[in-house]
Scaffold this motif. Structure first.
Motif, PDB file in Angstrom:
ATOM      1  N   ILE A 355       0.851  -1.205   0.000  1.00 26.90           N
ATOM      2  CA  ILE A 355       0.000   0.000   0.000  1.00 26.90           C
ATOM      3  C   ILE A 355       0.880   1.246   0.000  1.00 26.90           C
ATOM      4  O   ILE A 355       0.622   2.203  -0.749  1.00 26.90           O
ATOM      5  N   ALA A 356       1.916   1.245   0.812  1.00 25.52           N
ATOM      6  CA  ALA A 356       2.839   2.391   0.870  1.00 25.52           C
ATOM      7  C   ALA A 356       3.522   2.602  -0.479  1.00 25.52           C
ATOM      8  O   ALA A 356       3.717   3.742  -0.919  1.00 25.52           O
ATOM      9  N   ARG A 360       3.464   5.828  -2.901  1.00 22.91           N
ATOM     10  CA  ARG A 360       4.683   6.483  -3.391  1.00 22.91           C
ATOM     11  C   ARG A 360       4.628   6.668  -4.899  1.00 22.91           C
ATOM     12  O   ARG A 360       5.106   7.672  -5.435  1.00 22.91           O
ATOM     13  N   TRP A 361       4.019   5.705  -5.577  1.00 20.30           N
ATOM     14  CA  TRP A 361       3.847   5.818  -7.028  1.00 20.30           C
ATOM     15  C   TRP A 361       2.967   7.031  -7.368  1.00 20.30           C
ATOM     16  O   TRP A 361       3.129   7.660  -8.414  1.00 20.30           O
ATOM     17  N   LEU A 362       2.063   7.362  -6.441  1.00 18.71           N
ATOM     18  CA  LEU A 362       1.207   8.554  -6.593  1.00 18.71           C
ATOM     19  C   LEU A 362       1.868   9.816  -6.022  1.00 18.71           C
ATOM     20  O   LEU A 362       1.224  10.846  -5.870  1.00 18.71           O
ATOM     21  N   GLU A 363       3.152   9.682  -5.699  1.00 13.76           N
ATOM     22  CA  GLU A 363       3.951  10.791  -5.160  1.00 13.76           C
ATOM     23  C   GLU A 363       3.463  11.242  -3.785  1.00 13.76           C
ATOM     24  O   GLU A 363       3.531  12.423  -3.436  1.00 13.76           O
ATOM     25  N   ILE A 364       2.932  10.275  -3.014  1.00 16.11           N
ATOM     26  CA  ILE A 364       2.518  10.549  -1.639  1.00 16.11           C
ATOM     27  C   ILE A 364       3.364   9.659  -0.728  1.00 16.11           C
ATOM     28  O   ILE A 364       3.224   8.430  -0.741  1.00 16.11           O
ATOM     29  N   ASP A 365       4.239  10.290   0.014  1.00 19.09           N
ATOM     30  CA  ASP A 365       5.211   9.542   0.824  1.00 19.09           C
ATOM     31  C   ASP A 365       4.657   9.300   2.218  1.00 19.09           C
ATOM     32  O   ASP A 365       4.389  10.243   2.968  1.00 19.09           O
ATOM     33  N   MET A 366       4.455   8.041   2.576  1.00 22.26           N
ATOM     34  CA  MET A 366       3.960   7.666   3.907  1.00 22.26           C
ATOM     35  C   MET A 366       4.800   6.522   4.444  1.00 22.26           C
ATOM     36  O   MET A 366       5.105   5.579   3.703  1.00 22.26           O
ATOM     37  N   ASP A 367       5.129   6.583   5.731  1.00 27.31           N
ATOM     38  CA  ASP A 367       5.809   5.422   6.328  1.00 27.31           C
ATOM     39  C   ASP A 367       4.755   4.391   6.735  1.00 27.31           C
ATOM     40  O   ASP A 367       3.544   4.643   6.680  1.00 27.31           O
TER      41      ASP A 367
END
Length: 413
Positions: A355-356, A360-367
Motif C-alpha cells: 500500500i505504501a 509512493r507511485w502517486l507521489e505521496i510519501d507515507m511510512d
C-alpha cells in the motif's frame, strides 16, 4: 436624463397615481407588481423618477386629491425612494422604501383576501435587493453595512403577518426563502432555524399547498443547511427534492442545486455520470469524481487545491476533503484485485508495504505507521472488513465483501 417640462412631469406623476389607485380598487395584482418593481428599471418607472425630480411637490398632489390621499403614506415614501434610487443615493432609497414597505404591509393586513400576495412578494424582493445595494454603498464609503440586517427584521414582520390561518398563509414560504437569502448573505444561517420550525411544525401549514417555485427554493436552502451540519441523508432528501421539482428549463438553478447535491451524493457513495457534470458545466467536480473511481489520492488533492477558493465559497470544501477515506478504500480494492489475479490464495492478505509503495507511485510519501493508521480508520469506519496483523504489517481482509459499499449511507454510519 432628457429634459422634462413641469407639465409633462405633472402628467406622468398623475398617470402613475391613477394606475396605482386603479390597481388597488380593481385588485389587479399584476399591474401593482409592475408599479413596484424598482430593480426591473422599467422605462415607465425611470420616466416617473425623472418627473419626480422635476416636480418637487408630489406630496401636495397626493394629499389634495381624495382618490390619492387614501394611500398617501404609502405613495409619499414610495416616491421618495424612487427619487433617491434614480439619482444613485441607495441608502436614502432603502430608508424610504423600508417606510413604504411597512405602510404597504399594514394596508395588506387590512385587506381580507390574498389578491395582493404577488405584489407583497415584489415588496419583499425589492427590500432585500435595495438593502444589499445600500450596504455596498455604505461599505464603499467606509461605513458599517447594516441595511440588509434591517431588511431581515422587516421580512420577519411580514412572515408574522402571513403565518396565520386563511388564504394569505401560502405566501409564508416565499418570505421564508427571502429570509434564507438574507441570512445566508449575512452569514447568520443560525437564524434560519426559528423560521424552519414555524414552517415544519405549525399545523396551519401544509407543505404541499405552497407554490412549487417556493418549495424548490425552500428545499435548496434547507438542504444546504443540512450539508453544513454534515447531515448527509437529510441533505440528500432535500436537495434531491429540489432537483426533481425544479423547472428543467432553469439550467442555472439546476446547476446551483447540483453544486451541493454532488458532494452529498459522493459522501454517501453515489458517483454522478460525466455527462451530468458536462451538461451543467460542473467541471470542478470532474477530477474529484475520477479520483474516487481510480483510488487516486494525488488527483483528489490536486482537484481540491485547484478549485479551493470555489469550494470554500460554496462551503463544500471540508465535505470533499473527507472523501479521502473513500479514495483510500478504492486504492486498497485495486491492489486486492491485482493481487487476486496474480496470487488468488493470498489475495486477502495485503502487506502495508505494498500500500505504501502504491502511494509512493502517486507521489505521496507515507511510512508504514501512517499507512497502518489509515487502514485502522478504514476498518473502524466499515470501509474495509478485516483486521490488522500488527507484527507482520499485514491487513487480513474478510473473504466475504471486504470492501463494503456505502449504499447511500454516510461513512461510518
Amino acid at each position: 436624463m432628457a429634459y422634462v417640462s413641469m407639465g409633462e412631469a405633472h402628467r406622468r406623476i398623475t398617470e402613475y397615481l391613477n394606475r396605482f389607485c386603479d390597481a388597488v380598487s380593481y385588485q389587479d395584482s399584476s399591474m401593482l407588481c409592475r408599479l413596484l418593481s424598482f430593480s426591473s428599471s422599467s422605462p415607465s418607472l425611470l420616466s416617473l423618477a425623472d418627473a419626480l425630480n422635476v416636480f418637487q411637490d408630489a406630496s401636495s398632489l397626493i394629499n389634495n386629491t381624495p382618490k390619492f390621499s387614501e394611500y398617501g403614506e404609502i405613495l409619499a415614501h414610495l416616491f421618495r425612494s424612487l427619487q433617491s434610487y434614480r439619482i444613485g443615493n441607495l441608502v436614502e432609497a432603502y430608508l424610504a422604501f423600508e417606510k413604504f414597505a411597512n405602510a404597504f404591509v399594514q394596508e395588506f393586513r387590512n385587506w381580507e383576501s390574498a389578491w395582493a400576495l404577488e405584489a407583497l412578494y415584489v415588496v419583499c424582493y425589492e427590500v432585500r435587493i435595495l438593502a444589499e445595494k445600500a450596504d455596498k454603498e455604505l461599505t464603499s464609503n467606509g461605513k458599517s453595512p447594516e441595511k440588509l440586517k434591517a431588511a431581515g427584521s422587516l421580512l420577519m414582520k411580514v412572515f408574522g403577518v402571513l403565518a396565520g390561518k386563511g388564504p394569505k398563509r401560502v405566501g409564508a414560504l416565499y418570505v421564508t426563502c427571502q429570509l434564507f437569502k438574507t441570512y445566508f448573505k449575512l452569514g447568520t444561517v443560525n437564524l434560519c432555524r426559528s423560521v424552519i420550525r414555524s414552517i415544519e411544525t405549525a399545523r396551519i401549514f401544509d407543505f404541499e399547498e405552497f407554490p412549487r417555485r417556493d418549495k424548490v427554493t425552500y428545499m435548496y436552502y434547507t438542504g444546504r443547511l443540512e450539508v453544513f451540519n454534515e447531515n448527509f441523508p437529510a441533505a440528500d432528501t432535500k436537495l434531491s427534492y429540489a432537483l426533481q421539482h425544479c423547472n428543467p428549463k432553469r439550467e442555472r438553478n439546476i446547476r446551483m442545486i447540483l453544486k451541493y447535491l454532488i458532494p452529498v451524493k459522493l459522501s454517501i457513495g453515489i458517483i454522478p455520470k460525466d455527462e451530468l457534470l458536462q451538461k451543467y458545466n460542473l467541471y470542478e467536480y470532474m477530477n474529484v469524481v475520477q479520483a474516487l473511481r481510480k483510488g487516486d489520492l494525488r488527483l483528489l488533492r490536486h482537484a481540491l487545491q485547484e478549485h479551493e477558493d470555489r469550494f470554500l465559497r460554496s462551503g463544500v470544501y471540508l465535505v470533499l476533503e473527507k472523501l479521502e477515506l473513500q479514495v483510500y478504500q478504492r486504492l486498497m480494492k485495486k491492489i486486492y484485485i491485482i493481487q487476486k489475479l496474480s496470487d488468488p490464495a493470498r489475495a486477502h492478505q495485503l502487506k502495508l508495504e505494498v500500500i505504501a509503495k502504491a502511494l509512493r507511485w502517486l507521489e505521496i510519501d507515507m511510512d508504514l505507521d501512517e499507512v497502518e493508521c489509515i487502514v485502522t480508520i478504514l476498518i473502524y469506519k466499515n470501509l474495509v472488513k478485516g483486521y490488522l496483523a500488527h507484527k507482520s504489517k499485514v491487513v487480513v481482509l474478510s473473504k466475504q465483501d471486504p470492501f463494503p459499499k456505502l449504499n447511500g449511507k454516510p461513512v461510518g454510519s
